[in-house]
Design a protein around this motif. Sequence first.
Motif, PDB file in Angstrom:
ATOM      1  N   PHE A 231      11.906   0.307   0.371  1.00  0.00           N
ATOM      2  CA  PHE A 231      11.911   0.804   1.949  1.00  0.00           C
ATOM      3  C   PHE A 231      12.760   0.009   2.590  1.00  0.00           C
ATOM      4  CE2 PHE A 231       7.799   1.829  -0.363  1.00  0.00           C
ATOM      5  CZ  PHE A 231       7.658   3.069  -0.237  1.00  0.00           C
ATOM      6  N   ARG A 232      13.754   0.462   3.208  1.00  0.00           N
ATOM      7  CA  ARG A 232      14.769  -0.038   3.938  1.00  0.00           C
ATOM      8  C   ARG A 232      14.255  -0.038   5.537  1.00  0.00           C
ATOM      9  NH1 ARG A 232      18.820  -1.375   1.377  1.00  0.00           N
ATOM     10  NH2 ARG A 232      19.531  -0.523  -0.549  1.00  0.00           N
ATOM     11  N   THR A 233      13.591   0.956   6.090  1.00  0.00           N
ATOM     12  CA  THR A 233      13.399   1.038   7.237  1.00  0.00           C
ATOM     13  C   THR A 233      12.023   0.962   7.784  1.00  0.00           C
ATOM     14  OG1 THR A 233      15.283   2.424   7.403  1.00  0.00           O
ATOM     15  CG2 THR A 233      14.080   2.052   9.536  1.00  0.00           C
ATOM     16  N   PRO A 234      11.782  -0.427   8.541  1.00  0.00           N
ATOM     17  CA  PRO A 234      10.156  -0.638   8.841  1.00  0.00           C
ATOM     18  C   PRO A 234       9.876   0.587   9.783  1.00  0.00           C
ATOM     19  CG  PRO A 234      11.412  -2.531   9.001  1.00  0.00           C
ATOM     20  CD  PRO A 234      12.257  -1.329   8.868  1.00  0.00           C
ATOM     21  N   ILE A 235       8.535   1.016   9.802  1.00  0.00           N
ATOM     22  CA  ILE A 235       8.444   2.340  10.723  1.00  0.00           C
ATOM     23  C   ILE A 235       7.404   1.395  11.902  1.00  0.00           C
ATOM     24  CG2 ILE A 235       8.396   3.803   8.892  1.00  0.00           C
ATOM     25  CD1 ILE A 235       5.354   3.617   8.625  1.00  0.00           C
ATOM     26  N   SER A 236       6.981   2.402  12.825  1.00  0.00           N
ATOM     27  CA  SER A 236       6.239   2.087  13.899  1.00  0.00           C
ATOM     28  C   SER A 236       5.335   2.945  14.250  1.00  0.00           C
ATOM     29  CB  SER A 236       7.264   1.745  15.190  1.00  0.00           C
ATOM     30  OG  SER A 236       8.443   0.951  15.015  1.00  0.00           O
ATOM     31  N   GLY A 237       4.353   3.426  13.143  1.00  0.00           N
ATOM     32  CA  GLY A 237       3.342   4.450  13.344  1.00  0.00           C
ATOM     33  C   GLY A 237       2.146   3.894  13.121  1.00  0.00           C
ATOM     34  N   GLY A 238       1.834   2.611  13.422  1.00  0.00           N
ATOM     35  CA  GLY A 238       0.454   2.136  13.302  1.00  0.00           C
ATOM     36  C   GLY A 238       0.087   1.807  12.194  1.00  0.00           C
ATOM     37  N   VAL A 239      -1.072   1.315  11.898  1.00  0.00           N
ATOM     38  CA  VAL A 239      -1.717   0.513  10.848  1.00  0.00           C
ATOM     39  C   VAL A 239      -1.719   1.523   9.504  1.00  0.00           C
ATOM     40  CG1 VAL A 239      -3.672  -0.307   9.820  1.00  0.00           C
ATOM     41  CG2 VAL A 239      -2.754  -1.244  11.964  1.00  0.00           C
ATOM     42  N   HIS A 240      -2.632   2.726   9.779  1.00  0.00           N
ATOM     43  CA  HIS A 240      -2.610   3.440   8.723  1.00  0.00           C
ATOM     44  C   HIS A 240      -1.478   4.216   7.996  1.00  0.00           C
ATOM     45  CE1 HIS A 240      -6.889   2.953   9.132  1.00  0.00           C
ATOM     46  NE2 HIS A 240      -6.883   3.430  10.633  1.00  0.00           N
ATOM     47  N   SER A 241      -0.589   4.620   8.973  1.00  0.00           N
ATOM     48  CA  SER A 241       0.933   5.281   8.470  1.00  0.00           C
ATOM     49  C   SER A 241       1.590   4.102   7.740  1.00  0.00           C
ATOM     50  CB  SER A 241       1.602   5.801   9.454  1.00  0.00           C
ATOM     51  OG  SER A 241       1.554   5.014  10.700  1.00  0.00           O
ATOM     52  N   ALA A 242       1.632   2.839   8.340  1.00  0.00           N
ATOM     53  CA  ALA A 242       2.296   1.989   7.631  1.00  0.00           C
ATOM     54  C   ALA A 242       1.881   1.432   6.331  1.00  0.00           C
ATOM     55  CB  ALA A 242       2.302   0.912   8.616  1.00  0.00           C
ATOM     56  N   THR A 243       0.553   1.401   6.329  1.00  0.00           N
ATOM     57  CA  THR A 243       0.108   1.094   5.047  1.00  0.00           C
ATOM     58  C   THR A 243       0.359   1.903   3.824  1.00  0.00           C
ATOM     59  OG1 THR A 243      -1.796  -0.245   6.026  1.00  0.00           O
ATOM     60  CG2 THR A 243      -2.291   0.543   3.846  1.00  0.00           C
ATOM     61  N   ALA A 244       0.143   3.563   4.309  1.00  0.00           N
ATOM     62  CA  ALA A 244       0.342   4.527   3.361  1.00  0.00           C
ATOM     63  C   ALA A 244       1.863   4.447   2.805  1.00  0.00           C
ATOM     64  CB  ALA A 244      -0.109   5.853   3.892  1.00  0.00           C
ATOM     65  N   VAL A 245       2.706   4.616   3.709  1.00  0.00           N
ATOM     66  CA  VAL A 245       4.220   4.706   3.550  1.00  0.00           C
ATOM     67  C   VAL A 245       4.698   3.590   2.725  1.00  0.00           C
ATOM     68  CG1 VAL A 245       6.445   5.120   4.704  1.00  0.00           C
ATOM     69  CG2 VAL A 245       4.558   6.256   5.685  1.00  0.00           C
ATOM     70  N   HIS A 246       4.406   2.426   3.149  1.00  0.00           N
ATOM     71  CA  HIS A 246       4.978   1.390   2.173  1.00  0.00           C
ATOM     72  C   HIS A 246       4.136   0.810   1.159  1.00  0.00           C
ATOM     73  CE1 HIS A 246       8.224   0.650   5.093  1.00  0.00           C
ATOM     74  NE2 HIS A 246       7.379   0.700   6.315  1.00  0.00           N
ATOM     75  N   ASP A 247       2.987   1.442   0.770  1.00  0.00           N
ATOM     76  CA  ASP A 247       2.266   1.094  -0.338  1.00  0.00           C
ATOM     77  C   ASP A 247       1.512  -0.413  -0.068  1.00  0.00           C
ATOM     78  OD1 ASP A 247       0.572   1.595  -2.280  1.00  0.00           O
ATOM     79  OD2 ASP A 247       2.457   1.364  -3.883  1.00  0.00           O
ATOM     80  N   LEU A 248       1.029  -0.595   1.240  1.00  0.00           N
ATOM     81  CA  LEU A 248       0.696  -2.001   1.303  1.00  0.00           C
ATOM     82  C   LEU A 248      -0.620  -2.323   1.315  1.00  0.00           C
ATOM     83  CD1 LEU A 248       2.594  -2.460   4.753  1.00  0.00           C
ATOM     84  CD2 LEU A 248       3.403  -3.390   2.853  1.00  0.00           C
ATOM     85  N   PRO A 249      -1.237  -3.316   0.939  1.00  0.00           N
ATOM     86  CA  PRO A 249      -2.816  -3.452   0.995  1.00  0.00           C
ATOM     87  C   PRO A 249      -3.104  -3.022   2.336  1.00  0.00           C
ATOM     88  CG  PRO A 249      -1.504  -5.531   0.149  1.00  0.00           C
ATOM     89  CD  PRO A 249      -0.353  -4.611   0.737  1.00  0.00           C
ATOM     90  N   PRO A 250      -4.422  -2.825   2.160  1.00  0.00           N
ATOM     91  CA  PRO A 250      -5.100  -2.673   3.522  1.00  0.00           C
ATOM     92  C   PRO A 250      -5.007  -3.853   4.365  1.00  0.00           C
ATOM     93  CG  PRO A 250      -6.524  -1.828   1.812  1.00  0.00           C
ATOM     94  CD  PRO A 250      -5.539  -2.552   1.334  1.00  0.00           C
TER      95      PRO A 250
END
Length: 294
Positions: free
Chosen positions: A27-46
Amino acid sequence: MDTTKHDDAGTSGSGGSHTGGSRTGLFRTPISGGVHSATAVHDLPPPALAVRNLMEQARFAHLCTVMSRMHHRREGYPFGSLVDFAPDPFGHPIFSLSPLAIHTRNLLADPRCTLVVQVPGWSGLSNARVTIFGDVFPLPAEQQEWAHQQYVSKHQQWASQQWGNFYYYRMHTISDIYFIGGFGTVAWIDVNEYEALQPDKIAMDGGEHNLKELNSMFSKPLKELLSTDEGEVDDVAVISMDSKGIDIRVRHGAQFNIQRIAFEVDHSVETLDEATEALRRIIGKSRWHTRAQL
């Protein structure tokens, strides 16, 4: 949990433009969609788990106390200092403090404080960090040896050399947790949720050793993976790892940014060997796609 959008998180300090992630797992471009979308899109831990992982991986933090009356000219001002710490099984930080330190005297007069913890290898505002609000008190004499063992477990020999000169304190009450995780992740964390979680096994086991091993094995391949048609990157370093992926600090000249590679496996990665195998698959797949396009 606050899901406030934060347009700057994960973007400050990045040099130049970056195209969207076209390679698997990257994932090259960080997003600015809030906690839930960022966690889902970047496959991050909660977010709450990300904070527990961060507390396990970091060794140092900035402790901000309230200046006590003995420093009358600055009474009531925030006083920041750099300290080492170790989390207990509930994620509450334990401190080894000198009785001569100003921050120790401040805590004895007023236990209110904040602890600012940054991901190891911090290089700018795109990195993860957390601010923990709480009250710090000295541990009773019968818990000093227990606290020392927590320190030895995290800091190894370095901590044991201080035994006898320092006294152990603990943040007994955590009142609030504010997390900025990069990749568009900003949240007030529920304290009860944070205390109930166990950090990822891979975040607890190995620590800096695992990061050094990954960097020694994958520094050159990751540099190739993260280079684009616009030019090669100058330096890469794995600075954080969890069960879902790794965060990488990338340098272009004097500019830094953070990029994420997800492991792309259907289970939690728990060991260095599993992380190594997952990265080899991603790098191998990227090289195959590159050859296929030639």
